[in-house]
Write a protein that holds these residues in place. Structure first.
Motif, PDB file in Angstrom:
ATOM      1  N   GLU A  68      14.168  35.143  13.934  1.00  0.00           N
ATOM      2  CA  GLU A  68      14.805  36.149  12.400  1.00  0.00           C
ATOM      3  C   GLU A  68      13.576  36.025  11.414  1.00  0.00           C
ATOM      4  OE1 GLU A  68      19.434  35.982  13.418  1.00  0.00           O
ATOM      5  OE2 GLU A  68      18.942  33.893  12.944  1.00  0.00           O
ATOM      6  N   PRO A  69      12.670  36.039  11.391  1.00  0.00           N
ATOM      7  CA  PRO A  69      12.734  35.674   9.670  1.00  0.00           C
ATOM      8  C   PRO A  69      12.088  36.936   9.178  1.00  0.00           C
ATOM      9  CG  PRO A  69      10.806  36.522  12.153  1.00  0.00           C
ATOM     10  CD  PRO A  69      11.351  36.483  12.638  1.00  0.00           C
ATOM     11  N   SER A  70      12.872  38.268   9.486  1.00  0.00           N
ATOM     12  CA  SER A  70      13.279  39.467   8.882  1.00  0.00           C
ATOM     13  C   SER A  70      14.192  38.975   8.113  1.00  0.00           C
ATOM     14  CB  SER A  70      13.348  40.388   9.588  1.00  0.00           C
ATOM     15  OG  SER A  70      12.004  41.186   9.602  1.00  0.00           O
ATOM     16  N   GLU A  71      15.485  37.884   8.932  1.00  0.00           N
ATOM     17  CA  GLU A  71      16.440  38.313   7.799  1.00  0.00           C
ATOM     18  C   GLU A  71      15.993  36.983   6.932  1.00  0.00           C
ATOM     19  OE1 GLU A  71      19.934  39.195   8.212  1.00  0.00           O
ATOM     20  OE2 GLU A  71      18.542  40.510   9.383  1.00  0.00           O
ATOM     21  N   VAL A  72      15.563  36.158   7.082  1.00  0.00           N
ATOM     22  CA  VAL A  72      15.462  35.010   6.219  1.00  0.00           C
ATOM     23  C   VAL A  72      14.780  35.142   4.801  1.00  0.00           C
ATOM     24  CG1 VAL A  72      13.575  32.724   6.061  1.00  0.00           C
ATOM     25  CG2 VAL A  72      15.253  33.099   7.688  1.00  0.00           C
ATOM     26  N   LYS A  73      13.284  36.497   5.670  1.00  0.00           N
ATOM     27  CA  LYS A  73      12.910  36.675   4.236  1.00  0.00           C
ATOM     28  C   LYS A  73      13.575  37.770   3.646  1.00  0.00           C
ATOM     29  CE  LYS A  73       8.601  36.783   7.005  1.00  0.00           C
ATOM     30  NZ  LYS A  73       7.535  37.460   7.350  1.00  0.00           N
ATOM     31  N   LYS A  74      14.008  38.306   3.520  1.00  0.00           N
ATOM     32  CA  LYS A  74      15.155  39.558   2.901  1.00  0.00           C
ATOM     33  C   LYS A  74      16.286  38.342   2.338  1.00  0.00           C
ATOM     34  CE  LYS A  74      16.155  42.971   5.630  1.00  0.00           C
ATOM     35  NZ  LYS A  74      17.781  43.460   6.268  1.00  0.00           N
ATOM     36  N   LEU A  75      16.339  36.748   2.383  1.00  0.00           N
ATOM     37  CA  LEU A  75      17.373  35.774   1.937  1.00  0.00           C
ATOM     38  C   LEU A  75      16.050  34.611   0.677  1.00  0.00           C
ATOM     39  CD1 LEU A  75      19.355  34.249   4.779  1.00  0.00           C
ATOM     40  CD2 LEU A  75      20.216  35.951   2.667  1.00  0.00           C
ATOM     41  N   ILE A  76      14.945  35.126   0.610  1.00  0.00           N
ATOM     42  CA  ILE A  76      14.494  34.621  -0.251  1.00  0.00           C
ATOM     43  C   ILE A  76      12.663  35.542  -1.280  1.00  0.00           C
ATOM     44  CG2 ILE A  76      11.816  33.325  -0.401  1.00  0.00           C
ATOM     45  CD1 ILE A  76      12.934  31.792   2.443  1.00  0.00           C
ATOM     46  N   GLY A  77      13.477  34.940  -2.396  1.00  0.00           N
ATOM     47  CA  GLY A  77      12.953  35.375  -3.453  1.00  0.00           C
ATOM     48  C   GLY A  77      10.978  34.553  -3.585  1.00  0.00           C
ATOM     49  N   TYR A  78      10.308  34.639  -3.313  1.00  0.00           N
ATOM     50  CA  TYR A  78       8.781  34.132  -3.549  1.00  0.00           C
ATOM     51  C   TYR A  78       8.208  34.328  -4.751  1.00  0.00           C
ATOM     52  CZ  TYR A  78       5.198  31.034  -1.313  1.00  0.00           C
ATOM     53  OH  TYR A  78       4.606  30.201  -1.147  1.00  0.00           O
ATOM     54  N   LEU A  79       7.746  33.022  -5.223  1.00  0.00           N
ATOM     55  CA  LEU A  79       6.648  33.597  -6.523  1.00  0.00           C
ATOM     56  C   LEU A  79       5.074  31.937  -5.201  1.00  0.00           C
ATOM     57  CD1 LEU A  79       5.075  34.126  -8.978  1.00  0.00           C
ATOM     58  CD2 LEU A  79       6.526  32.196  -9.834  1.00  0.00           C
ATOM     59  N   PRO A  80       4.799  32.585  -5.437  1.00  0.00           N
ATOM     60  CA  PRO A  80       3.447  31.828  -4.720  1.00  0.00           C
ATOM     61  C   PRO A  80       2.653  31.406  -6.227  1.00  0.00           C
ATOM     62  CG  PRO A  80       3.544  34.130  -3.373  1.00  0.00           C
ATOM     63  CD  PRO A  80       4.581  34.345  -4.854  1.00  0.00           C
ATOM     64  N   GLU A  81       1.768  30.337  -5.211  1.00  0.00           N
ATOM     65  CA  GLU A  81       0.891  29.820  -6.162  1.00  0.00           C
ATOM     66  C   GLU A  81       0.311  30.625  -7.119  1.00  0.00           C
ATOM     67  OE1 GLU A  81      -1.508  26.910  -4.465  1.00  0.00           O
ATOM     68  OE2 GLU A  81      -1.408  26.034  -6.067  1.00  0.00           O
TER      69      GLU A  81
END
Lengths: 338, 234
Positions: A68-81
């Protein structure tokens, strides 16, 4: 909240991370510490779904990143390097774009304004991102991660490129966010992790070599009783005398620090207090102790030790490759150096 | 998808790319329009469009070269790929924004056509067929260009490779005479954009060609999505 099991990533024959497992509870701030190229970013990229693992699984709040990639991505705020900023947009346009992209449902204007004041980018709100300084770019990157108020924040080296004042601000910000978010941040700066995180994972060459609170980590590795003393007298003689003390395991000279005064590191058996014996010994031979201190390892030393080439992680000595220094020895006096 | 489409479209117009593209295409259109219609005193617009085929094929790669290569180079793809949107919608968003720039350009070319139409009686069906065909081969080469852009980090490589492919697609039927093999000739004629496009300029609305161009779009957008997906695994 985040459950990582046996995560492995291979690039051809090169293993970037090797059976990494850990879990992060809701509302904690976890610091990922490791030298450059240790696999911090790779792990984070896998958790956020940017890369996929060669082996192993990641679940966030019970959702698998594979299924469920979309579900997980909704939960995460990501600041890449490297903050993923579009140089041809203004801060305003960019945040609005990310707002749309992340399908945020919180009222737009208010939410974006709140975040901007939180990370203090209001004064550059209408400027082109290309013209911002590194520090501001970094903060826009953090703002972007906060959009939609995701319960999990993954920040890859969030304070890189900031000036000391900003670093403190961002650290405080992260600490505050940690009250109602689960935060995973990576860094190769110890002081930072020490200041912000409740738990530290030290990763080296793709393997987690230590896991625990900052205090516990320096405690675990300083369980050996060590003293550093400055003693007046001829070096060879003093060394010889010190070695006669009961329970002394190792004595090492650091060289002449003052005229006729040498500094020694004296390591005793665990849980043995050497100070009295040391005093007695030196009085007996008439070599006065001019200075004496405990040599607890700071977290910095812990880090250097764990990530040095010669160090074999405890994890590797055990069948299960999940680093667990809890198994590490004893409740010695140890260092509260944190 | 709309978020990405909007962003991309804006970025085309914030940068000189869209203006240069539209400027060059419309200038060339103007030149041939003048040659065919003004000097030749003809209202046979399709001739202008069929000359434009070559130029559009050559210049369209300029629109697509940056689509994914730039994202990858600036690592902005991390934002896209970690956002709760599907890869497919990212690809279609990008494709549609490049297509829209092309569409706008082609809509502008209709202005002189309508002016001609006000003073004469051109075959509107023929012009309609031409516009549709122009948009179709454009869409196809855009999809191919977007795919090539997803293969590389360098915009220049993407540009040159896409121009190469489009030249090949234009010239490919001249190869069919070289090899005396029916199967080869059939294949070559089948993939040739030129031989797919030309019937439209003669007023033949060939449904199989329409399906062909649309399939190219779908297939290459699908491949681009798979390519992005596969990058996660490598």
């Amino acid at each position: 909240m985040i459950e990582v099991k046996n995560l492995t990533k291979r690039y051809g024959s090169n293993v970037a991370i090797d059976h990494v497992s850990f879990s992060v509870d809701e509302g904690t701030i976890v610091g990922f510490l490791g030298p450059n190229g240790a696999g911090k970013s790779t792990t984070m990229n896998i958790i956020t779904g940017y890369l996929s693992a060669s082996e192993g699984s990641v679940t966030v709040s019970g959702h698998s990143i594979l299924d469920e990639p979309s579900e997980v991505k909704k939960l995460i705020g990501y600041l890449p390097e490297m903050p993923p900023l579009y140089m041809d947009m203004t801060v305003k346009e960019y945040l609005n774009f990310m707002y749309d992209l992340k399908k945020v449902t919180i009222p737009r204007e208010k939410h974006i304004q709140e975040i901007c004041s939180l990370v203090k980018i209001k004064d550059v709100y209408n400027r082109l991102i290309a013209n911002l300084s590194k520090g501001y770019k970094q903060r826009v990157g953090i703002a972007q991660a906060l959009l939609g108020n995701p319960p999990v924040l993954i920040l890859d080296e969030p304070t890189v490129g900031l000036d000391p004042k900003q670093i403190i601000e961002i650290r405080n910000l992260i600490k505050n966010l940690g009250r109602n978010h689960t935060v995973v941040l990576s860094s190769h700066i110890l002081a930072e992790v020490q200041a912000v995180c409740e738990r530290i994972l030290i990763i080296n060459k793709g393997v987690i070599v230590a896991d625990g609170t900052p205090d516990k980590l320096s405690h675990d590795l300083t369980s050996d009783h060590r003293l550093v003393a400055r003693i007046e007298g001829e070096e060879r003689e003093v060394l010889h005398n010190l070695r006669t003390i009961k329970n002394v395991v190792e004595v090492q000279s650091f060289g002449e620090k003052e005229p006729g005064v040498y500094e020694y590191s004296i390591e005793g058996a665990p849980e043995k207090d050497l100070r009295r014996d040391l005093f007695a010994c030196c009085t007996r031979f008439g070599t006065p102790i001019l200075a004496l201190r405990n040599s607890d390892l700071s977290l910095e030393d812990v880090f250097l030790r764990l990530t040095s080439d010669t160090y074999v992680p405890k994890a590797l000595q055990q069948p299960a490759v999940t680093a667990a220094p809890e198994a590490a020895d004893s409740e010695t006096k140890g260092g509260d150096q944190a | 998808m709309t978020a990405i489409w909007k962003r991309e479209l804006k970025s085309y117009y914030y940068s000189p790319i869209a203006y240069v593209f539209m400027g060059v295409i419309l200038f060339l259109f103007g030149v041939y329009f003048w040659q065919v219609v003004m000097s030749g005193s003809s209202y046979y617009m399709t001739q202008v469009y069929s000359i434009m085929f070559t130029w559009c094929m050559l210049f369209l790669p300029a629109l697509t070269m940056k689509t994914f290569s730039e994202e990858r180079k600036n690592k902005t793809d991390q934002a896209l790929l970690t956002a709760p949107v599907s890869v497919t919608s990212i690809v279609w968003g990008k494709f549609l924004s490049a297509f829209c720039v092309y569409l706008f350009t082609m809509l502008i070319t209709l202005i002189p056509v309508f002016i001609i139409g006000a003073f004469s009686d051109p075959s509107w069906q023929l012009i309609f067929g031409n516009i549709v065909a122009t948009l179709l081969y454009g869409a196809a080469i855009i999809a191919i260009g977007v795919f090539i852009s997803s293969l590389t980090e360098s915009q220049i490589v993407a540009l040159v490779a896409t121009v190469g492919v489009s030249i090949l697609l234009m010239l490919v039927d001249s190869f069919s005479g070289l090899v005396d093999n029916v199967v080869f000739q059939t294949i070559v004629n089948w993939i040739s954009f030129q031989s797919r496009y030309t019937p439209f300029t003669n007023g033949i609305f060939n449904v199989s060609s329409v399906v062909f161009f649309l399939s190219v779009v779908v297939v290459f957008n699908f491949l681009t999505a798979r390519k992005l997906e596969s990058r996660r695994w490598s």
